[in-house]
Design a protein around this motif. Sequence first.
Motif, short mmCIF file in Angstrom:
data_model
loop_
_atom_site.label_atom_id
_atom_site.label_comp_id
_atom_site.label_asym_id
_atom_site.label_seq_id
_atom_site.Cartn_x
_atom_site.Cartn_y
_atom_site.Cartn_z
N SER A 2 0.46 18.05 -16.48
CA SER A 2 -1.46 18.76 -16.10
C SER A 2 -1.01 19.35 -14.72
O SER A 2 -1.42 20.35 -14.47
CB SER A 2 -2.30 17.84 -16.68
OG SER A 2 -2.02 16.76 -15.86
N LYS A 3 -0.44 18.03 -13.69
CA LYS A 3 -0.67 18.93 -13.03
C LYS A 3 0.52 20.40 -12.45
O LYS A 3 -0.08 21.21 -11.84
CB LYS A 3 0.10 17.51 -11.32
CG LYS A 3 -0.60 16.27 -11.42
CD LYS A 3 -0.40 15.62 -9.93
CE LYS A 3 -1.33 14.56 -10.32
NZ LYS A 3 -0.95 13.22 -9.95
N ARG A 6 -1.43 22.97 -13.74
CA ARG A 6 -2.61 23.23 -12.50
C ARG A 6 -1.87 24.13 -11.62
O ARG A 6 -2.38 25.79 -10.72
CB ARG A 6 -3.32 22.24 -12.12
CG ARG A 6 -4.80 21.91 -13.07
CD ARG A 6 -5.45 21.32 -12.69
NE ARG A 6 -5.33 19.58 -11.83
CZ ARG A 6 -4.64 18.12 -12.85
NH1 ARG A 6 -5.36 18.85 -13.68
NH2 ARG A 6 -3.44 17.93 -11.74
N ARG A 7 -1.15 23.68 -10.71
CA ARG A 7 -0.08 24.35 -9.20
C ARG A 7 0.12 25.18 -9.64
O ARG A 7 0.15 26.43 -9.08
CB ARG A 7 0.51 23.42 -9.70
CG ARG A 7 1.78 23.97 -7.98
CD ARG A 7 1.17 24.15 -7.01
NE ARG A 7 2.37 24.23 -5.84
CZ ARG A 7 3.50 25.13 -5.06
NH1 ARG A 7 2.00 26.81 -5.50
NH2 ARG A 7 3.36 24.94 -3.89
N GLU A 31 4.58 14.15 -7.88
CA GLU A 31 4.24 14.18 -6.17
C GLU A 31 5.92 13.58 -6.05
O GLU A 31 5.83 14.53 -4.55
CB GLU A 31 3.52 13.16 -5.57
CG GLU A 31 2.41 13.19 -6.57
CD GLU A 31 2.06 12.71 -8.07
OE1 GLU A 31 2.85 12.72 -9.69
OE2 GLU A 31 0.80 13.17 -8.40
N GLU A 35 6.42 19.11 -6.66
CA GLU A 35 5.75 19.51 -5.79
C GLU A 35 6.48 20.06 -4.13
O GLU A 35 6.56 21.36 -4.02
CB GLU A 35 4.47 19.00 -4.87
CG GLU A 35 3.83 19.83 -4.46
CD GLU A 35 2.75 20.68 -4.66
OE1 GLU A 35 3.23 21.89 -3.85
OE2 GLU A 35 3.06 21.18 -5.63
#
Length: 102
Positions: A2-3, A6-7, A31, A35
């Motif tokens: 999900s991150k 969204r990113r 993380e 990212e």
Amino acid sequence: LSKLQRRLQLCDEELARVVVGQPAVLSYSFEAKIEPALAKLQARLELSASSLRRLVLLYPAVLGYSYDANLAPKLQYLQEALELSPNELRAKVLMMPALLGY
């Protein structure tokens, strides 16, 4: 996931395409791995959010590469060997993201 979704502002279908193209992304830490690499790649090539999104959609394997150990040296080599300006390098990578896999 999900991150990542969204990113990159991916819809569910696009996220599924990324996972099919790079299944190992399911085991990556957003993380710790994804990212930092995306942020460094975006900064190095001065990519807009939409350009970064497009690059990942066209070449999901980029999510599996370490920026420092893999992408940075490749980008440096391509820029020097082909005598490209930063803008030309960005254009080449966006036109043919698979260059990052060689």
